[in-house]
Design a protein around this motif. Sequence first.
Motif, PDB file in Angstrom:
ATOM      1  N   ALA A   9     -43.859 -17.220 -24.673  1.00 20.52           N
ATOM      2  CA  ALA A   9     -44.693 -16.173 -25.271  1.00 20.52           C
ATOM      3  C   ALA A   9     -43.844 -14.960 -25.629  1.00 20.52           C
ATOM      4  N   ILE A  10     -44.338 -14.198 -26.590  1.00 12.89           N
ATOM      5  CA  ILE A  10     -43.650 -12.978 -27.020  1.00 12.89           C
ATOM      6  C   ILE A  10     -44.541 -11.762 -26.780  1.00 12.89           C
ATOM      7  N   PHE A  11     -45.682 -11.725 -27.444  1.00 14.63           N
ATOM      8  CA  PHE A  11     -46.612 -10.605 -27.276  1.00 14.63           C
ATOM      9  C   PHE A  11     -47.665 -10.886 -26.200  1.00 14.63           C
ATOM     10  N   GLU A  12     -48.002 -12.148 -26.034  1.00 13.76           N
ATOM     11  CA  GLU A  12     -49.009 -12.518 -25.039  1.00 13.76           C
ATOM     12  C   GLU A  12     -48.550 -12.102 -23.649  1.00 13.76           C
ATOM     13  N   ASN A  13     -49.477 -11.597 -22.849  1.00 16.23           N
ATOM     14  CA  ASN A  13     -49.231 -11.090 -21.489  1.00 16.23           C
ATOM     15  C   ASN A  13     -48.594  -9.697 -21.485  1.00 16.23           C
ATOM     16  N   ILE A  14     -48.105  -9.251 -22.621  1.00 21.80           N
ATOM     17  CA  ILE A  14     -47.452  -7.933 -22.691  1.00 21.80           C
ATOM     18  C   ILE A  14     -48.373  -6.907 -23.335  1.00 21.80           C
ATOM     19  N   ILE A  15     -48.885  -7.201 -24.528  1.00 21.75           N
ATOM     20  CA  ILE A  15     -49.853  -6.305 -25.173  1.00 21.75           C
ATOM     21  C   ILE A  15     -51.192  -6.463 -24.468  1.00 21.75           C
ATOM     22  N   GLN A  16     -51.649  -5.392 -23.864  1.00 22.35           N
ATOM     23  CA  GLN A  16     -52.888  -5.416 -23.101  1.00 22.35           C
ATOM     24  C   GLN A  16     -54.080  -5.019 -23.976  1.00 22.35           C
ATOM     25  N   PRO A  17     -55.300  -5.430 -23.578  1.00 22.48           N
ATOM     26  CA  PRO A  17     -56.498  -5.040 -24.348  1.00 22.48           C
ATOM     27  C   PRO A  17     -56.572  -3.518 -24.503  1.00 22.48           C
ATOM     28  N   ASN A  18     -56.982  -3.087 -25.675  1.00 19.16           N
ATOM     29  CA  ASN A  18     -57.179  -1.664 -25.987  1.00 19.16           C
ATOM     30  C   ASN A  18     -55.874  -0.882 -26.162  1.00 19.16           C
ATOM     31  N   GLU A  19     -54.724  -1.557 -26.078  1.00 21.28           N
ATOM     32  CA  GLU A  19     -53.460  -0.871 -26.367  1.00 21.28           C
ATOM     33  C   GLU A  19     -53.185  -0.900 -27.867  1.00 21.28           C
ATOM     34  N   PHE A  20     -52.549   0.178 -28.353  1.00 10.89           N
ATOM     35  CA  PHE A  20     -52.173   0.221 -29.772  1.00 10.89           C
ATOM     36  C   PHE A  20     -50.765   0.794 -29.895  1.00 10.89           C
ATOM     37  N   TYR A  21     -49.945   0.112 -30.664  1.00 13.57           N
ATOM     38  CA  TYR A  21     -48.563   0.521 -30.886  1.00 13.57           C
ATOM     39  C   TYR A  21     -48.356   0.830 -32.367  1.00 13.57           C
ATOM     40  N   LEU A  22     -47.590   1.892 -32.646  1.00 13.75           N
ATOM     41  CA  LEU A  22     -47.265   2.165 -34.040  1.00 13.75           C
ATOM     42  C   LEU A  22     -46.214   1.186 -34.547  1.00 13.75           C
ATOM     43  N   ALA A  23     -45.422   0.623 -33.632  1.00 13.25           N
ATOM     44  CA  ALA A  23     -44.426  -0.362 -34.055  1.00 13.25           C
ATOM     45  C   ALA A  23     -43.931  -1.162 -32.864  1.00 13.25           C
ATOM     46  N   SER A  24     -43.399  -2.327 -33.158  1.00 14.75           N
ATOM     47  CA  SER A  24     -42.647  -3.095 -32.173  1.00 14.75           C
ATOM     48  C   SER A  24     -41.219  -3.241 -32.692  1.00 14.75           C
ATOM     49  N   TRP A  67     -46.833  -1.765 -37.313  1.00 11.43           N
ATOM     50  CA  TRP A  67     -45.698  -2.461 -37.922  1.00 11.43           C
ATOM     51  C   TRP A  67     -44.986  -3.299 -36.864  1.00 11.43           C
ATOM     52  N   PHE A  68     -44.942  -4.599 -37.059  1.00  9.36           N
ATOM     53  CA  PHE A  68     -44.096  -5.471 -36.256  1.00  9.36           C
ATOM     54  C   PHE A  68     -42.721  -5.497 -36.926  1.00  9.36           C
ATOM     55  N   THR A  69     -41.648  -5.372 -36.144  1.00  9.12           N
ATOM     56  CA  THR A  69     -40.319  -5.403 -36.742  1.00  9.12           C
ATOM     57  C   THR A  69     -39.359  -6.209 -35.871  1.00  9.12           C
ATOM     58  N   ARG A 102     -29.815  -5.712 -40.956  1.00  7.13           N
ATOM     59  CA  ARG A 102     -31.103  -5.408 -41.568  1.00  7.13           C
ATOM     60  C   ARG A 102     -32.203  -5.641 -40.525  1.00  7.13           C
ATOM     61  N   PHE A 103     -33.375  -5.066 -40.798  1.00  9.46           N
ATOM     62  CA  PHE A 103     -34.528  -5.487 -40.007  1.00  9.46           C
ATOM     63  C   PHE A 103     -35.687  -5.796 -40.933  1.00  9.46           C
ATOM     64  N   VAL A 104     -36.537  -6.701 -40.478  1.00  7.06           N
ATOM     65  CA  VAL A 104     -37.725  -7.070 -41.222  1.00  7.06           C
ATOM     66  C   VAL A 104     -38.921  -6.379 -40.562  1.00  7.06           C
ATOM     67  N   ALA A 105     -39.826  -5.880 -41.373  1.00  2.93           N
ATOM     68  CA  ALA A 105     -41.031  -5.216 -40.881  1.00  2.93           C
ATOM     69  C   ALA A 105     -42.238  -5.796 -41.607  1.00  2.93           C
ATOM     70  N   TRP A 106     -43.292  -6.095 -40.859  1.00  2.00           N
ATOM     71  CA  TRP A 106     -44.508  -6.617 -41.494  1.00  2.00           C
ATOM     72  C   TRP A 106     -45.739  -5.988 -40.859  1.00  2.00           C
ATOM     73  N   LYS A 159     -53.708   2.754 -46.878  1.00  2.00           N
ATOM     74  CA  LYS A 159     -54.715   3.729 -46.459  1.00  2.00           C
ATOM     75  C   LYS A 159     -55.042   3.568 -44.977  1.00  2.00           C
ATOM     76  N   GLU A 160     -55.164   2.324 -44.533  1.00  2.00           N
ATOM     77  CA  GLU A 160     -55.447   2.067 -43.113  1.00  2.00           C
ATOM     78  C   GLU A 160     -54.288   2.532 -42.238  1.00  2.00           C
ATOM     79  N   ARG A 161     -53.059   2.342 -42.730  1.00  2.00           N
ATOM     80  CA  ARG A 161     -51.889   2.775 -41.948  1.00  2.00           C
ATOM     81  C   ARG A 161     -51.876   4.294 -41.804  1.00  2.00           C
ATOM     82  N   GLU A 162     -52.180   4.972 -42.878  1.00  2.00           N
ATOM     83  CA  GLU A 162     -52.231   6.438 -42.834  1.00  2.00           C
ATOM     84  C   GLU A 162     -53.276   6.913 -41.826  1.00  2.00           C
ATOM     85  N   MET A 163     -54.417   6.264 -41.835  1.00  2.00           N
ATOM     86  CA  MET A 163     -55.495   6.638 -40.915  1.00  2.00           C
ATOM     87  C   MET A 163     -55.103   6.363 -39.461  1.00  2.00           C
TER      88      MET A 163
END
Length: 320
Positions: A171-186, A257-259, A296-300, A306-310
Motif C-alpha cells: 500500500a501507498i496511501f492506504e492506512n496513511i491518509i486518514q478519514p477527514n484529512e486533506f493535503y494540499l500535496a503529496s 496535487w499528488f506528486t 523532474r517531478f510529475v504532478a496530477w 476553480k476547485e483548486r483555488e477554492m
Amino acid sequence: MQSVKKNVLHHRNKHINGYPFDLLIKTLPELANFVKPNQFDRVTIDFADPIAVKTLNKALLLHYYQLSYWDIPDNYLCPPIPGRADYIHYLADLLAQDNQNQTPIGKQVRILDIGVGANIIYPIIGCAEYGWSFVGSDINPTSIKVASLITKSNDLLKNTLQCRLQLNSEAIFENIIQPNEFYLASVCNPPFHRSEQEAHATAYTKLQKLGKVNSTKDKVILNFGGQHAELWCKGGESAFIARMITESVKYKTQCLWFTSLVSKKESLSIIKKQLKNVAVTEYKIVAMAQGQKISRFVAWTFFNPKEREMQIQRVEQRTS
C-alpha cells in the motif's frame, strides 16, 4: 497537460551558488576533516565517500534549515540536498499557480511525504522555508524511529511533522491518509531501480566516472546510501508511480496535487499512460536541473482550476 522546463536551480534555492565551506565548517567543525582541494584546485569534498556526504548534509541542515540535531544510521539514504530543495520550491510554485501566484504558507498547509525516510529531508525544507506541516510515512520501522527522534530534537519539527509507519508493503496511501484529512500535496522520492543489481551497476558507473573504481571486481559503495525500499522495487520507479496513480483515485478528494520525483526520462511514457487510464483532471511534468543532472517531478490532480483555488482558500482561512 503542461510541461515546464528549467535550466538551473530554483531561484529561491539556498544552494544556487554552491557550498560556502568556510561558513559550513564554522557551523559544523568536523566537516573540515573532509574538505580539501580537488585535482582542479577547487575546494570540495569527496562525493564518493558516504561519510563525507553525510557530514556535508548535516552541516547544510544545521546551517540553513534551523536544525540543532540531525543524524541517520550508516547505509540509510542521505540524499543531495540542493535537488530535494528544488522539488519543494517548485511544488510551492505549483500551489501558487492556483492561488493568484501567492505561495500558501503556514502550518495549515499539510503535505504528505510518501517514504519520508530516516533523513526527513522534505519536511525539514518545507517547514523551514514555508512553515508547512507534514505527515511522513515509511515501511521501515528504523526509519520511522530515527525520523521521530530528529523530529523530537528540533523545535522546527516538534509540532509540524508526524511520522506514520506503513504496515502494508503493498500500500501507498492506504492506512496513511486518514478519514477527514486533506493535503494540499503529496511528495515522493520513489525507489527508481528495478533490482539490487541495477542499483549497484548505476553506482559503479558513477564511481567509474569519478575514477574511484577500475574494474567490476572493485567494491562498490553507495555514496548516498540507501536501504532496499529506498533504492529498488519490482518494476522500478515507473511501476511504483503507476501503482501510486492507481491508488490515488481512492483518495482523489483528500489531496489537491499528488506528486512524485521521476528520475528516468524513459519512465514518463508509462506514467502518462497510467494518468490517462485513471482520467485525472490535469497533470504536469515539472523539469529541474542540478548541474549536469536533469530531473523532474510529475504532478496530477482530480480537481479543476476553480476547485483548486477554492480548496487553497479554504485551507488558508484555517488558523494555524
